[in-house]
Structure formats: C-alpha cells, structure tokens
Design a protein around this motif. Structure first.
Motif, short mmCIF file in Angstrom:
data_model
loop_
_atom_site.label_atom_id
_atom_site.label_comp_id
_atom_site.label_asym_id
_atom_site.label_seq_id
_atom_site.Cartn_x
_atom_site.Cartn_y
_atom_site.Cartn_z
N HIS A 83 48.79 -2.64 38.19
CA HIS A 83 48.32 -3.58 39.22
C HIS A 83 46.94 -4.11 38.80
N GLN A 84 46.12 -3.19 38.25
CA GLN A 84 44.75 -3.58 37.89
C GLN A 84 44.72 -4.43 36.62
N GLY A 85 45.63 -4.11 35.68
CA GLY A 85 45.56 -4.72 34.35
C GLY A 85 46.02 -6.17 34.30
N VAL A 86 46.63 -6.67 35.38
CA VAL A 86 47.20 -8.02 35.32
C VAL A 86 46.30 -9.09 35.91
N LYS A 87 45.08 -8.69 36.22
CA LYS A 87 44.15 -9.68 36.77
C LYS A 87 44.10 -10.90 35.86
N GLY A 88 44.16 -12.07 36.44
CA GLY A 88 44.05 -13.29 35.64
C GLY A 88 45.37 -13.75 35.03
N LEU A 89 46.42 -12.92 35.12
CA LEU A 89 47.69 -13.29 34.47
C LEU A 89 48.70 -13.79 35.50
N GLU A 90 49.82 -14.33 35.02
CA GLU A 90 50.87 -14.80 35.95
C GLU A 90 52.24 -14.66 35.29
N PHE A 91 53.25 -14.40 36.12
CA PHE A 91 54.61 -14.19 35.61
C PHE A 91 55.60 -14.78 36.61
N PRO A 92 56.71 -15.31 36.12
CA PRO A 92 57.67 -15.92 37.07
C PRO A 92 58.23 -14.91 38.08
N ARG A 93 58.67 -13.73 37.59
CA ARG A 93 59.29 -12.74 38.48
C ARG A 93 58.49 -11.44 38.42
N VAL A 94 58.08 -10.97 39.58
CA VAL A 94 57.22 -9.78 39.60
C VAL A 94 57.80 -8.72 40.55
N VAL A 95 57.77 -7.45 40.08
CA VAL A 95 58.08 -6.32 40.96
C VAL A 95 56.79 -5.51 41.10
N VAL A 96 56.39 -5.28 42.33
CA VAL A 96 55.20 -4.45 42.56
C VAL A 96 55.68 -3.09 43.05
N ILE A 97 55.42 -2.05 42.28
CA ILE A 97 55.87 -0.72 42.67
C ILE A 97 54.72 0.03 43.36
N ILE A 98 55.04 0.59 44.50
CA ILE A 98 54.04 1.28 45.29
C ILE A 98 54.48 2.71 45.49
N ASP A 99 53.72 3.66 45.00
CA ASP A 99 54.04 5.07 45.23
C ASP A 99 52.81 5.91 44.94
N ASP A 100 52.07 6.23 45.98
CA ASP A 100 50.81 6.97 45.79
C ASP A 100 51.06 8.32 45.14
N GLU A 101 52.14 8.99 45.54
CA GLU A 101 52.35 10.34 45.01
C GLU A 101 52.60 10.31 43.52
N GLU A 102 53.40 9.35 43.09
CA GLU A 102 53.69 9.28 41.66
C GLU A 102 52.45 8.81 40.90
N ALA A 103 51.66 7.94 41.54
CA ALA A 103 50.47 7.41 40.86
C ALA A 103 49.39 8.47 40.70
N LYS A 104 49.30 9.37 41.65
CA LYS A 104 48.32 10.46 41.63
C LYS A 104 46.88 9.97 41.54
N GLY A 105 46.62 8.73 41.90
CA GLY A 105 45.24 8.23 41.83
C GLY A 105 44.49 8.57 43.11
N PHE A 106 43.21 8.32 43.13
CA PHE A 106 42.47 8.59 44.36
C PHE A 106 41.68 7.37 44.84
N MET A 107 41.66 6.33 44.02
CA MET A 107 40.90 5.14 44.40
C MET A 107 41.64 4.28 45.43
N PHE A 108 42.97 4.32 45.33
CA PHE A 108 43.77 3.43 46.18
C PHE A 108 44.77 4.25 46.98
N SER A 109 45.11 3.79 48.19
CA SER A 109 46.14 4.48 48.97
C SER A 109 47.00 3.47 49.71
N TYR A 110 48.17 3.24 49.13
CA TYR A 110 49.10 2.32 49.80
C TYR A 110 49.67 2.97 51.06
N ASP A 111 49.75 4.31 51.07
CA ASP A 111 50.24 4.97 52.29
C ASP A 111 49.32 4.67 53.46
#
Ligand SMILES: Nc1ncnc2c1ncn2[C@@H]1O[C@H](COP(=O)(O)OP(=O)(O)OP(=O)(O)O)[C@@H](O)[C@H]1O
Length: 628
Positions: A528-556
């Motif tokens: 999600h962070q790495g695509v800043k400034g880019l564009e694509f015709p078809r995009v899937v955004v996957i959201i899963d805090d548990e699998e991501a194990k990050g602490f900066m963001f919380s989609y839940d």
C-alpha cells in the motif's frame, strides 16, 4: 484540447508555477492537490517550460534546478520525462543531501563529535539510573555506549566520510541515513555560507511528495527560502491526505508566508467516476476536498469483498478476480499479470507466491531487509544466479548450458588450479563427478533443501561460498547438534543473520525459483505504501491486520471491528493524530491508484460488522459489498 472541454479547469496552475520559476522575480509555491490531479505532470510541464525560457542562462551560470523525489524509481521517471537534461538535478532526498554536504569533512566531523558526546552522556545518565544492569534494555544500552565511544575515538582517523544513499553504510567512516539528513538540515538552517552555496548552485528547489519528506529538511528549506527569497524559489508538491510516513511534517502548508503562491487543482485525471467518489468520501472527514472526474471517464466499478480471516486466502482472491472479471466484463481481471495486488507487508506476497520459508527469517533481520526485497542480497546469489539457471538447464537437458554455467562460476576451472593440478584429466573428471553429485539432488521429482545443496557444494568446493555459508557449513557434526539444541536463554546470542540463514536454509529449493519470479514480476504485488505516485488499471487492495503484523496501521480500527486503544483516545482528545487517521490516509493512497476498477478484500473476524460500518460511513452501497 478546446478551452471549454470541461477537463482543463486546472490549466492555469501550470502557468502559475511557470511564473514562480522566473529567475528575475522568483516566488515560492505550494501545490497541494488530491490523488491523480496531475501534480507530477505539472512539475514536468513547468520544468520543460523553464528549460525553453531560461535554460541557457542556467547553463552559462553553471546552475541547476534541484528536484527532490521520494523514491529512486520516481527520480528515474522524472529524469526520463525531462529527457535527462543536465540543468535538472533529480534525486532522492538522501542523494541530494549528500551532494550538498560531502565535501565539508571538518564540519561533519565536528557535528558528529558533538552528537556522539551528547548521546553518550544521555545513555550514561540513563544507565546510572538502571535498577538492573542485567536486563535487556541495560545490556543493549551498554552495547550502544561502547559502539558510540568506539566511533568517537575513531573520528580522528576519518579523512573523508563515506555514504551510500541506497546502502547499509556499515564502514567505520560511514555516515548513516539519518545523520546525513540531520547534518544537511542543520547546515542549511544555521550556516550562512551553506545558504549562499545552495541558493547559488540551485536557485530553484522543487520537492515532490513533500508531505512525506523529512520534516527537519523541509523546515531547513523554509529557512533558506525566508533568507534568500530574492534569488531563490522553493516549490512544494504533495497532498496532506497522502502523508503516510511518520517523518513527514504534519500540517505542512499551514501558516505559509503571505507571498507564497497557492495554486488549486480540482480535477482527478486518473480514475473512473465511482473510484473518485469513493476517495472523495474517504477524504471527507479530513478536509472535504472533492475532486471531479474527466468528462470522458466511465463509471467504473468498486467492490468491497469481506471474508473470514480463517479462509483460504489464495482461493478467495482467485474468486474475487473471477467476480470482478464478470462484473466489469474485463477478462484482464483473470490474468494475474494484469492486476495489481496491494498488500500491507512484503511477507504477504511471499505467502501468496510460496517463498515464505526463505523470506520470513531473512526479512526479520533489519540489515538484510532492503536487499532481500530489491533482489540484491549477495548471499542469495549462489542459489538465485548460479544454481537456479543450472537446474533449469539440467531439467531441460541442456547440457551445453549446464557446462557453461559450471565453467563460468566454478573456481575449480580457474586456469591456475587446472595448471597446478598434477593430473589434469583426473581433475576434470572429478569436477564431472561433483556436478553429477549436485544434480542428483534433483533426481525424480525431488526438491532438495538449500541446506542439502550447500552441503554438497561445501564438500566438493564446486562453487565459492559467501563467508556466511562457510561459517554455517564448516560447523562440525558435534557443533551442529549442540547448536540445534541450544538453550538460547543461557547462551551468548548468535549473530542474528546466521540464525536467520539457519532457518532459511531449511527451505526447499523451489522457493528460490518463486522468489526469483517475485523479483522479476515485481509487477503483481506491491505494498500500500510502495505505490505512492503510481497508477494501474485494475487494483486489489488487501486488508488484513493480523497477517500484516504491523503496528503503524490498523484497518480493524478504521472499519470499527476493533476498539481504539487508550492512546488513540488520548490522542484524539488532545487533537493529535491517531492510528485510525494514519490508516485512513493509507487507504486513500491505495484506493486512489486504480484507474478503471477496484476490489477491496477485507479479512476480518467479524465480516458482518465490517459491512455495517462500511455502509454507515457511506463509502459503499449495500449492492457493492459482498461477504464471501
Ligand atoms: N491535464 C491533464 N490532462 C490529461 N491527463 C492528465 C492531466 N494531468 C494529469 N493527467 C494524467 O493523470 C494521471 C495522474 O497524473 P499524475 O501522476 O501527475 O498525478 P499526481 O497528482 O502526481 O497523482 P498522485 O498524487 O496520486 O501521485 C496520469 O496518468 C497523467 O498522465
């Protein structure tokens, strides 16, 4: 383009910027506008215009325009769009900062010395208050004091500092990334001579993605602009809604001096109508900035799919692609190469593509992370660049390529070794035997582990080994079993990279080929962070805090299935930013990459609640949400 085609309401912005860049009356400006509004395009247009009108004068004066970008990829893209013209110095902030300070060895030395003395004093004070010098914090602190003291003592020997903006900087005379930024910011903000030099060499500095550019440097550039406004202009491009890194300057753009020009953009040229409505709605609670689509854009499709976390994710994502293909009547959705999947962390790609076994242990080691992701991790080269092509050639029975790969990579073919061997024929026949032994590991359908492969190479000396593998391979059998039974609590910790490799070597070789595929087809997945400034015709955004194990963001928390923490509540009460604010901005960045159609897959423990909340926010209609 006609004047009234409805798409060119922002055309005056390029003109306003061009006027600011006039060296006879330089002005500073702040172009902050939403995703897809054409900021990068305006930047390139203004510079192209500048080249035509003032380029020759800049060449004669040996002056350049500095354009600071967020990533190397963005710098390359802009360089290309500016046709590699020498009056533009396009680079990332780290390369630019180093360009400015690298010759000031004595000043850097004095800065580093002062900083080290301060740090050591602070650490010693904290250490003197420690109640238990044997706990982890105190042990780590003692280690830090030792390292910093050693560095302080070594400073006298440094004749020139070194720095690699894209590397790890472990050498004794290296500066690290934050030092280079800190030193540059300090020199620009406080040294009159430095201000004179920068303004004379770079009378114009433009910063792309300035909302995420290191705040101390942005502050220093503001000081420079204030002191040199007659001869210097600073141009900031960005979008506060797309600030996703912690080191950017919050509230950038508030209380700007009255002589700054503030162009406004209303259009989104990138996305279909439905996608723009979604990102306008996500943004609504933050600053109510609303964009309008281009007239000729289609409606487009947005869908929110919600699945239980325990579900088979690969199968779910395949189903979603099929559903999107049917909904959009676009077959590209089922060609995975034509869909960009945005994950939160790289390991989620490793799971999906099947190279988690190698990836995960190495990714945990900070100093291996970057090179693992960009494919430059040299220790892996043996497997990736030598064994992989060798096995591919072997499997297709391409004996010529097998021999060529061995000859190119094996030190046993060194001229000297062959000349010095008493019986050259025997030497060659031995090599043949070693190759046969190595290739036999793949007999039948066998998929050997990296450890098995390493073992044969170590025994036969067929290929040179990186020192990490020499250490691991040279353990005696006894050491090996002691090592495996180590009670780590009682022992000195091992070098974390060796421990990581010990685990990674257990992976099967087929993972190397999948990892290689990931590097070559980096196009399928991005973060999600790495695509800043880019564009694509078809995009899937996957959201899963548990699998991501990050602490900066919380989609839940963003989707209301997890309560805000006490810190979130405190921050909210005090008017500070919360994790939810950060996640909303990240969600905005991810969704706004889509040009034609967008699928969001939210994995949750409570799909019904995600659905209810997503509808309450007004982001999706009932018909656009599907629990699968
Ligand atoms: N005036 C315009 N006419 C036609 N197309 C445009 C115009 N401006 C921008 N575009 C196109 O719109 C897309 C988005 O432009 P650009 O990448 O410059 O936007 P941006 O503001 O930098 O976006 P982001 O903040 O999301 O990175 C690009 O494909 C670009 O070519």
């Amino acid at each position: 383009m006609s004047l009234n085609d409805g798409n060119n309401v922002d055309d005056n912005v390029d003109f306003q910027i061009s006027e600011c860049l006039n060296p006879k009356s330089p002005k500073s400006f702040f172009l902050f506008a939403g995703a897809g509004s054409g900021k990068t395009r305006s930047l390139v247009a203004a510079l192209t215009d500048f080249k035509t009108n003032h380029g020759n004068k800049f060449i004669l004066n040996n002056q350049k325009i500095a354009i600071i970008t967020y990533t190397n990829a963005a710098a390359d893209e802009i360089k290309q769009r500016l046709m590699f013209d020498q009056i533009f110095y396009v680079s990332t902030i780290h390369s630019y900062a180093w360009e400015l300070i690298q010759l000031f060895t004595l000043d850097i030395k004095s800065y580093v010395q002062t900083k080290l003395i301060e740090d050591i004093k602070d650490l010693e004070l904290a250490q003197s208050k420690s109640r238990n010098l044997q706990n982890k914090t105190s042990i780590d602190r003692a280690r830090k004091i030792k390292t910093k003291t050693k560095r302080l003592e070594n400073l006298i020997n440094v004749t020139r500092f070194t720095y690699n903006p894209n590397g790890d900087n472990f050498k004794k005379d290296s500066l690290n990334h934050s030092e280079v930024i800190g030193i540059t910011a300090d020199f620009i903000a406080n040294e009159i001579l430095m201000q004179d030099i920068v303004a004379a060499r770079f009378p114009i500095i433009l910063v792309d993605e300035s909302q995420d550019t290191k705040k101390e440097l942005i502050d220093a550039l503001f000081t420079l602009q204030k002191n040199k406004k007659e001869v210097f202009s600073l141009g900031l491009f960005g979008d506060t809604m797309q600030r996703i890194y912690a080191d950017g300057k919050p509230n950038l753009g508030e209380s700007l001096p009255p002589d700054w020009v503030l162009p406004v953009k209303k259009m989104n040229h990138r996305s279909n109508k439905r996608i723009i409505k979604l990102i306008n709605d996500i943004r609504q609670d933050v600053d109510e900035q609303k964009q309008q689509p281009r007239k000729e854009k289609s409606e487009g499709v947005v869908r929110l799919f919600i699945a239980d976390r325990a579900t088979d994710k690969v199968a779910t994502e395949k189903t979603v692609a099929e559903k999107m293909s049917a909904l959009t009547e676009d077959k590209n959705w089922i060609e995975s190469d034509n869909v960009k999947t945005l994950i939160l962390e790289h390991h989620m790609a490793a799971i999906r593509m099947g190279f988690f076994g190698i990836f995960q242990p190495l990714y945990k080691v900070d100093r291996l992370k970057t090179s693992l992701i960009d494919g430059s991790l040299s220790t892996l080269n043996l497997f990736k660049n030598t064994i992989l092509p060798l096995i591919e050639a072997h499997k297709t029975n391409d004996k010529f390529s097998v021999m060529r790969i061995i000859k190119t990579n094996s030190t046993l073919f060194d001229k000297k070794i062959i000349e010095n061997s008493k019986d050259q024929l025997k030497h060659l026949s031995n090599i043949n035997g070693y190759v046969t032994k190595l290739l036999a590991l793949w007999d039948g359908e066998n998929d050997p582990s990296l450890k098995d492969i390493l073992h044969v190479i170590y025994e036969t000396k067929l290929f040179p080994l990186p020192s990490m593998f020499k250490v691991i391979s040279s353990r005696t059998k006894d050491e090996q079993s002691t090592f495996e039974n180590l009670d780590t609590e009682d022992e000195e910790p091992n070098d974390e990279a060796i421990e990581a490799w010990d685990l990674a070597l257990e992976a099967k070789f087929s993972e190397v080929s999948k990892y290689n595929e990931y590097l070559n087809e980096g196009s399928k997945f991005a973060t999600h962070q790495g695509v800043k400034g880019l564009e694509f015709p078809r995009v899937v955004v996957i959201i899963d805090d548990e699998e991501a194990k990050g602490f900066m963001f919380s989609y839940d928390k963003l989707f209301g299935t997890k309560d805000p923490s006490a810190t979130d509540k405190k921050n909210e009460a005090e008017g500070n930013e919360t994790g939810i604010d950060r996640t909303r901005r990240l969600f905005y960045v991810a969704c706004s990459r889509a040009e034609e159609s967008l699928a969001i897959i939210a994995y949750s423990d409570n799909p019904d609640l995600v659905k209810t909340n997503a509808m309450t926010y007004g982001w999706f209609a009932d018909s656009e949400i599907e629990i699968i």
